[in-house]
Scaffold this active site. Structure first.
Site, PDB file in Angstrom:
ATOM      1  N   ASN A   1     -22.452  -5.955 -14.929  1.00  0.00           N
ATOM      2  CA  ASN A   1     -23.251  -6.161 -16.148  1.00  0.00           C
ATOM      3  C   ASN A   1     -24.015  -4.886 -16.460  1.00  0.00           C
ATOM      4  OD1 ASN A   1     -24.664  -7.713 -18.245  1.00  0.00           O
ATOM      5  ND2 ASN A   1     -26.450  -7.548 -16.899  1.00  0.00           N
TER       6      ASN A   1
ATOM      7  N   HIS B   1     -27.511  -3.603 -18.160  1.00  0.00           N
ATOM      8  CA  HIS B   1     -28.814  -4.118 -18.620  1.00  0.00           C
ATOM      9  C   HIS B   1     -29.613  -2.943 -19.173  1.00  0.00           C
ATOM     10  CE1 HIS B   1     -32.213  -6.824 -18.870  1.00  0.00           C
ATOM     11  NE2 HIS B   1     -32.963  -5.835 -18.395  1.00  0.00           N
TER      12      HIS B   1
ATOM     13  N   GLY C   1     -20.890  -5.212 -29.845  1.00  0.00           N
ATOM     14  CA  GLY C   1     -19.719  -4.696 -29.132  1.00  0.00           C
ATOM     15  C   GLY C   1     -19.700  -3.197 -28.955  1.00  0.00           C
ATOM     16  N   SER C   2     -20.855  -2.531 -29.073  1.00  0.00           N
ATOM     17  CA  SER C   2     -20.849  -1.062 -28.915  1.00  0.00           C
ATOM     18  C   SER C   2     -20.475  -0.660 -27.494  1.00  0.00           C
ATOM     19  CB  SER C   2     -22.206  -0.475 -29.298  1.00  0.00           C
ATOM     20  OG  SER C   2     -23.202  -0.891 -28.381  1.00  0.00           O
ATOM     21  N   ASN C   3     -20.856  -1.470 -26.506  1.00  0.00           N
ATOM     22  CA  ASN C   3     -20.455  -1.164 -25.120  1.00  0.00           C
ATOM     23  C   ASN C   3     -18.967  -1.407 -24.931  1.00  0.00           C
ATOM     24  OD1 ASN C   3     -22.814  -0.433 -23.206  1.00  0.00           O
ATOM     25  ND2 ASN C   3     -23.651  -1.988 -24.533  1.00  0.00           N
TER      26      ASN C   3
ATOM     27  N   ILE D   1     -23.711 -16.432 -16.433  1.00  0.00           N
ATOM     28  CA  ILE D   1     -22.421 -16.667 -15.771  1.00  0.00           C
ATOM     29  C   ILE D   1     -22.559 -17.856 -14.823  1.00  0.00           C
ATOM     30  CG2 ILE D   1     -20.718 -15.649 -14.192  1.00  0.00           C
ATOM     31  CD1 ILE D   1     -20.771 -14.506 -17.071  1.00  0.00           C
TER      32      ILE D   1
HETATM   33  C1  GRF Z   1     -27.217  -3.681 -25.594  1.00  0.00           C
HETATM   34  O1  GRF Z   1     -28.521  -3.134 -25.610  1.00  0.00           O
HETATM   35  C2  GRF Z   1     -26.926  -4.225 -24.220  1.00  0.00           C
HETATM   36  O2  GRF Z   1     -27.564  -3.538 -23.172  1.00  0.00           O
HETATM   37  C3  GRF Z   1     -27.505  -5.581 -24.299  1.00  0.00           C
HETATM   38  O3  GRF Z   1     -27.059  -6.046 -25.580  1.00  0.00           O
HETATM   39  C4  GRF Z   1     -27.159  -4.937 -26.487  1.00  0.00           C
HETATM   40  C5  GRF Z   1     -26.002  -4.958 -27.454  1.00  0.00           C
HETATM   41  O4  GRF Z   1     -24.874  -4.510 -26.825  1.00  0.00           O
HETATM   42  N1  GRF Z   1     -27.062  -6.396 -23.197  1.00  0.00           N
HETATM   43  P1  GRF Z   1     -23.444  -4.343 -27.597  1.00  0.00           P
HETATM   44  O5  GRF Z   1     -23.668  -3.402 -28.782  1.00  0.00           O
HETATM   45  O6  GRF Z   1     -23.030  -5.715 -28.066  1.00  0.00           O
HETATM   46  O7  GRF Z   1     -22.545  -3.760 -26.563  1.00  0.00           O
END
Ligand code: GRF
Length: 209
Positions: free
Chosen positions: A108, A110, A12-14, A94
């Protein structure tokens, strides 16, 4: 106000970058109204809870078959009725019916410069392993609209990240997230929320700021 649903599967960092940007004003005219997650143990759920964002856990594993999951997932999304769906580290394809129901309203992130290292089987750490295996000097991240294909929709934004001699897949993934994903995704949401981008003939067009 752009009503946004964020779909997550893991750390979930994004999602965190998006929530922080909404709170700091980096994203305006948008709100995260809900999070959908396919993994009940995902750290992303803790992040949503800390920001009081309602979270729904929906996994294909809890349905008799994929078609039934697709129906339930699409029905839930229609109930939530978002203006924008954001796939932020979401590892479930999806359903076509959802793409049709939300044309050019699903984006999305990527972790590569599409069309490199993308498509079926390219997700998470695997993308960076392949980039290091190929010996590219530059990689990065891409934010794109989602269509029926895998990582094939119109590209909204890309950001390059240099590959270092001593990079491991883990160190490269971290730097691509820090230097590209966590910047591009909030920026794309802010652009969409403020009418700065649109899709014309399959290409993303930007209005003058
Ligand atoms: C990230 O590298 C994202 O690009 C990929 O999953 C990884 C984890 O993302 N799709 P997050 O920390 O869960 O947002």
């Amino acid at each position: 106000m752009l009503k946004t649903v964020v779909c997550v599967s893991g750390g979930g960092s994004n999602l965190q970058a998006i929530l922080d940007a909404v709170e700091s004003g980096g994203i305006t005219n948008a709100q995260v109204s809900a999070v959908i997650c396919n993994n009940p143990g995902a750290k992303a759920l803790e992040r949503a809870a800390r920001h009081n964002v309602p979270a729904i856990v929906m996994s294909p594993k809890n349905y008799p078959d994929r078609a039934e999951f697709h129906r339930a997932f699409t029905e839930k999304m229609c109930q939530l009725d978002p203006d924008l769906i954001v796939l932020a580290g979401f590892l479930v394809k999806i359903p076509e019916e959802m793409v049709k129901r939300f044309p050019n309203r699903i984006i999305n992130v990527h972790p590569s410069l599409i069309p490199s290292f993308c498509g079926v089987g390219y997700y998470g750490l695997k993308v960076h392993e392949k980039a290091l295996e190929r010996g590219v000097r530059v990689t990065g991240a891409t934010v794109h609209f989602v269509n029926e294909g895998m990582d094939e929709g119109p590209i909204i934004a890309q950001k390059p990240v240099e590959v270092l001699e001593d990079d491991t897949p883990q160190s490269l993934q971290r730097r691509v997230m820090e230097q590209a994903e966590w910047i591009l995704l909030p920026q794309a949401i802010d652009d969409i929320a403020n009418g700065r981008i649109r899709v014309e003939e399959g290409r993303v067009r930007r209005s003058p700021v």
